[in-house]
Design an enzyme around this catalytic site. Structure first.
Site, PDB file in Angstrom:
ATOM      1  N   ARG A 220      17.208 -39.721-105.605  1.00 33.09           N
ATOM      2  CA  ARG A 220      16.873 -39.365-106.980  1.00 33.09           C
ATOM      3  C   ARG A 220      15.399 -39.680-107.194  1.00 33.09           C
ATOM      4  NH1 ARG A 220      21.764 -42.347-107.274  1.00 33.09           N
ATOM      5  NH2 ARG A 220      23.559 -41.097-107.995  1.00 33.09           N
ATOM      6  N   LYS A 245      21.625 -45.677-109.302  1.00 30.75           N
ATOM      7  CA  LYS A 245      22.438 -45.372-110.479  1.00 30.75           C
ATOM      8  C   LYS A 245      23.729 -46.182-110.443  1.00 30.75           C
ATOM      9  CE  LYS A 245      24.024 -41.409-113.157  1.00 30.75           C
ATOM     10  NZ  LYS A 245      24.136 -39.921-113.186  1.00 30.75           N
ATOM     11  N   HIS A 310      15.400 -33.037-108.298  1.00 32.09           N
ATOM     12  CA  HIS A 310      16.832 -33.208-108.041  1.00 32.09           C
ATOM     13  C   HIS A 310      17.405 -32.044-107.238  1.00 32.09           C
ATOM     14  CE1 HIS A 310      19.835 -36.205-109.072  1.00 32.09           C
ATOM     15  NE2 HIS A 310      20.736 -35.251-109.150  1.00 32.09           N
ATOM     16  N   ARG A 313      17.668 -33.048-103.713  1.00 26.60           N
ATOM     17  CA  ARG A 313      18.849 -33.890-103.454  1.00 26.60           C
ATOM     18  C   ARG A 313      20.098 -33.017-103.325  1.00 26.60           C
ATOM     19  NH1 ARG A 313      21.312 -39.080-104.477  1.00 26.60           N
ATOM     20  NH2 ARG A 313      23.138 -38.944-105.814  1.00 26.60           N
ATOM     21  N   HIS A 336      27.506 -41.892-104.772  1.00 25.55           N
ATOM     22  CA  HIS A 336      28.443 -41.479-105.822  1.00 25.55           C
ATOM     23  C   HIS A 336      29.597 -42.460-105.929  1.00 25.55           C
ATOM     24  CE1 HIS A 336      27.151 -36.962-105.596  1.00 25.55           C
ATOM     25  NE2 HIS A 336      26.321 -37.704-106.312  1.00 25.55           N
ATOM     26  N   TYR A 345      29.721 -29.972-104.253  1.00 29.32           N
ATOM     27  CA  TYR A 345      28.942 -29.304-103.209  1.00 29.32           C
ATOM     28  C   TYR A 345      29.797 -28.400-102.332  1.00 29.32           C
ATOM     29  CZ  TYR A 345      25.394 -32.528-104.772  1.00 29.32           C
ATOM     30  OH  TYR A 345      24.508 -33.216-105.558  1.00 29.32           O
TER      31      TYR A 345
END
Length: 385
Positions: A220, A245, A310, A313, A336, A345
């Protein structure tokens, strides 16, 4: 009639309406008749801020009060001058509460801005009188008129829920607060050839190193900006993302092909603390600068898609999936928390999708294989069927 300006402000610690106009005897008599007081220090007339006085001003200057109320709903640059001391105390306590919950500074800033606008919209009313209907009207009048996204709407509701948790005396019912469904947009992804072309046209060494690391490690933009040299282990070919995150740490693999570029960059620029630094040594680079040169590089590369940091990414994750990497490993590499986030994805990866044959292809192939079929059948010419 002389031009009249009505604004909101503070006088002697109280919120007031400020009325300004050039000297006019008739207007002076009118504002005096509704209780306005002359302030020598401000050079304006003022009237205490409340519903009754708003109506009196509305009767005298309807167009000005209409303009003022419209400005309240669209004002986006709020300052401490827009609030009285008591409201400012409430706002500061809210920020302190969020930081006590160990939220990231970006989350604190977002929630702070939402509450700032909510309290401005509710016109200084006591917080114990605020209800769910006030929240609904706020969203309808302010956020819908600005055409904000569903994710911003959800963030507003989350900010207000935390506000209710801190100020339990208000009438807002957290359970009854509705958040819109989360938007399910597929991520924009670059083709592998586009990624290479993007890096090739980026001549500046620092800029190329930034874009290469964003893509090759799936970072990120905030993670790259806060990446310190001490977090990079070239000998083990990995780096650690600290407090990503959700306040999670994770290890990411460094690409072999990136290492020569990395060494060249470090030797040439000699950053002191962060992987990439701004004009002053030891200070982190800015996200705005990265977005600016990325936009220019995309233009040089002839990439017409909307590309953000992003996007690199998203491209990293999609290309891993297309290369046959198990989605559970991709989830770990991206940091994640839930596999559902990574599963998006699978909708954009081409590896399995290209194996699916369109019924049109099947139909044409079947016809060509029959005894009477046209062995050179194409749908780009007259079929004569």
């Amino acid at each position: 009639m002389a031009k009249v300006s009505v604004t909101e402000g503070h006088h002697q610690g109280k919120k007031v309406y400020l009325i300004e106009f050039r000297y006019n005897h008739e207007l002076i008599q009118q504002v005096k008749s509704i209780g306005c007081i002359w302030s020598k220090s401000r050079g304006k007339w003022y009237l205490n801020f409340n519903k009754e006085n708003e109506q009196l001003l509305k009767n005298l200057f309807p167009s000005e009060i209409k303009r003022l109320n419209a400005a309240k709903q669209t004002k986006t640059k709020l300052t401490s001058d827009d609030f009285d001391k008591e409201t400012l105390k409430i706002i500061h306590a809210y920020v302190k509460y969020l930081r006590g919950k160990l939220y990231s500074e970006s989350t604190v800033k977002s929630y702070y801005n939402h509450i700032l606008e909510f309290l401005y919209y509710t016109k200084g009313r006591p917080i114990e009188t605020l209800s769910n209907r006030d929240v609904e009207l706020f969203v309808e009048d302010v956020y819908l008129s600005r055409k904000y996204s569903a994710s911003t709407h959800r963030q507003v509701i989350s900010a207000i829920r935390h506000f209710k948790n801190l100020y339990s005396d208000c009438l807002i019912d957290n359970v009854a607060l509705d958040s819109p469904e989360k938007s399910r947009f597929l991520p924009s992804v670059l083709a592998k050839e586009e990624v290479l072309r993007l890096l090739q046209v980026t001549q500046n060494l620092k800029h190329r190193a930034i874009l290469a690391l964003l893509y090759s490690a799936g970072l990120r933009i905030g993670e790259l900006i806060n990446l310190k040299l001490s977090h990079i282990d070239i000998s083990r070919r990995q780096l650690i993302v600290k407090s990503g995150k959700g306040r999670k740490d994770r290890y990411v693999i460094l690409a072999n092909s990136f290492l020569p570029l990395l060494n060249n960059y470090l030797f040439s620029y000699k950053p002191e603390i962060y992987f990439v630094e701004g004009t002053k040594a030891g200070e982190p680079y800015t996200a705005g600068s990265i977005r600016n040169f990325l936009r220019k590089s995309c233009k040089k590369a002839g990439i017409r898609k909307l590309v953000t940091p992003h996007t690199l990414r998203h491209s990293y994750a999609t290309h891993l999936l297309e290369n046959g990497v198990d989605i559970r490993y991709i989830q770990v590499l991206l940091g994640h928390s839930r596999p559902e986030t990574t599963m998006v994805y699978t909708h954009v990866a081409k590896r399995d999708m290209l194996a699916i044959e369109s019924p049109l292809d099947t139909m044409v192939k079947t016809f060509m294989e029959t005894d009477n079929g046209d062995k050179k059948l194409t749908i780009s010419r007259d079929l004569n069927l």
